[in-house]
Design a protein around this motif. Sequence first.
Motif, PDB file in Angstrom:
ATOM      1  N   ASN A 200       0.853  -1.192   0.000  1.00 33.26           N
ATOM      2  CA  ASN A 200       0.000   0.000   0.000  1.00 33.26           C
ATOM      3  C   ASN A 200       0.885   1.238   0.000  1.00 33.26           C
ATOM      4  O   ASN A 200       2.094   1.172   0.261  1.00 33.26           O
ATOM      5  N   ASP A 201       0.300   2.372  -0.317  1.00 34.39           N
ATOM      6  CA  ASP A 201       1.076   3.593  -0.488  1.00 34.39           C
ATOM      7  C   ASP A 201       1.681   4.087   0.818  1.00 34.39           C
ATOM      8  O   ASP A 201       2.793   4.638   0.831  1.00 34.39           O
ATOM      9  N   GLU A 202       0.948   3.931   1.930  1.00 35.84           N
ATOM     10  CA  GLU A 202       1.480   4.420   3.204  1.00 35.84           C
ATOM     11  C   GLU A 202       2.774   3.693   3.566  1.00 35.84           C
ATOM     12  O   GLU A 202       3.747   4.322   4.008  1.00 35.84           O
ATOM     13  N   ALA A 204       4.767   2.245   1.413  1.00 34.51           N
ATOM     14  CA  ALA A 204       5.753   2.662   0.414  1.00 34.51           C
ATOM     15  C   ALA A 204       6.394   3.989   0.803  1.00 34.51           C
ATOM     16  O   ALA A 204       7.607   4.177   0.657  1.00 34.51           O
ATOM     17  N   MET A 205       5.596   4.914   1.331  1.00 29.52           N
ATOM     18  CA  MET A 205       6.138   6.200   1.765  1.00 29.52           C
ATOM     19  C   MET A 205       7.075   6.030   2.960  1.00 29.52           C
ATOM     20  O   MET A 205       8.099   6.720   3.075  1.00 29.52           O
ATOM     21  N   GLY A 226       4.200   1.454  -4.936  1.00 29.30           N
ATOM     22  CA  GLY A 226       3.148   1.249  -3.945  1.00 29.30           C
ATOM     23  C   GLY A 226       1.868   0.667  -4.528  1.00 29.30           C
ATOM     24  O   GLY A 226       1.851   0.120  -5.635  1.00 29.30           O
ATOM     25  N   ASP A 228      -2.520   1.638  -4.277  1.00 25.75           N
ATOM     26  CA  ASP A 228      -3.718   2.375  -3.832  1.00 25.75           C
ATOM     27  C   ASP A 228      -3.904   3.675  -4.601  1.00 25.75           C
ATOM     28  O   ASP A 228      -5.019   4.073  -4.886  1.00 25.75           O
ATOM     29  N   ASN A 229      -2.791   4.377  -4.901  1.00 26.90           N
ATOM     30  CA  ASN A 229      -2.854   5.697  -5.532  1.00 26.90           C
ATOM     31  C   ASN A 229      -3.616   6.692  -4.661  1.00 26.90           C
ATOM     32  O   ASN A 229      -4.565   7.346  -5.098  1.00 26.90           O
ATOM     33  N   SER A 233       0.038  10.566  -2.901  1.00 28.13           N
ATOM     34  CA  SER A 233       1.086   9.883  -3.661  1.00 28.13           C
ATOM     35  C   SER A 233       1.627  10.740  -4.799  1.00 28.13           C
ATOM     36  O   SER A 233       2.797  10.634  -5.163  1.00 28.13           O
ATOM     37  N   LEU A 240       5.034   8.996  -6.251  1.00 25.60           N
ATOM     38  CA  LEU A 240       5.033   7.545  -6.069  1.00 25.60           C
ATOM     39  C   LEU A 240       4.379   6.812  -7.232  1.00 25.60           C
ATOM     40  O   LEU A 240       3.203   7.031  -7.553  1.00 25.60           O
ATOM     41  N   THR A 242       2.532   3.691  -8.536  1.00 28.36           N
ATOM     42  CA  THR A 242       1.615   2.894  -7.728  1.00 28.36           C
ATOM     43  C   THR A 242       0.542   2.240  -8.583  1.00 28.36           C
ATOM     44  O   THR A 242       0.383   2.556  -9.766  1.00 28.36           O
TER      45      THR A 242
END
Length: 291
Positions: A200-202, A204-205, A226, A228-229, A233, A240, A242
């Motif tokens: 998920n993006d969180e 990935a961050m 990541g 979700d987008n 992002s 990101l 994603t």
Amino acid sequence: MVGIVDVAKKEIVSAKTILVVVPDITNPFFSKVFRGIEAVAVTNGYQVILGDTGNDLEREKWFLNLLHQKKVDGMALLTAQTDAATVEEAAQRFPLVLACEYIEGSNITTVSLDNISGARKATEYLIDLGHERIGCIIGPLNSVLNRDRLKGFYQAMSCNNLIVDPVLVQEGDFSFESGFNLMMKFFAIGQLPSAIFAANDEMAMGVIKAIKSKGLKVPEDISVLGFDNLKFSSIFDPGLTTIAQPAFEYGEKVAEFLIRLINKEEIKHEHMFLANQLIVRQSCQQYVKNF
């Protein structure tokens, strides 16, 4: 008028009321799904009540019991920690739509994403960029959603005859902190991939934050992708790359199906899969081997 309340603290009186149960409303993805449900429900004259389980199994069961008490007209369940038999039994007796996750082999009306193909698409993109040593930070594996994303990762690696280093597959909890901590674990054990697929993006961050804390750059040193987008992002540094999920559309479809069930209308397709899309930004680049 829309009512958004903590149903654990207030009494519910059924008057064209839909209960939406989410695992964590602070997650931007679930917030957007909720807004999609709300948009369709309001148009059709329904109140929308939010139930946040906080990823607590007993709280989820408490919300399910509201259906049995007939305090709401129907339920959208965006989490499925409760055992399959209990959810199946509720769905057979009352209007219930399962979203985001699904229960294998069930006939519950469900709206979900093809998470296997999404994760496979993400991993194949990294492979096409020349990456071979790819890490995977997955979400909680007690969820079918994450088991499917991990399956897609393994499928892509296997189809390209690439070996997965077990050390580089780690289970997080979808939070920024778990992405950061698991990337730091890779640094601690001296096992660095050239690219990371985070589920998920969180997370990935969090991975990107950890890489930067070590004085390295994304994507120059390690590429990160990541899932979700999330809105943030696109403005994160770097932007990101994603897999986009149509979160608002999820909510719209869930509400449409649920209202049809409440009205005892026929639903031809019990399980709807929504499309995913690779969004390419700046967090991934071509891998160049250093000999």
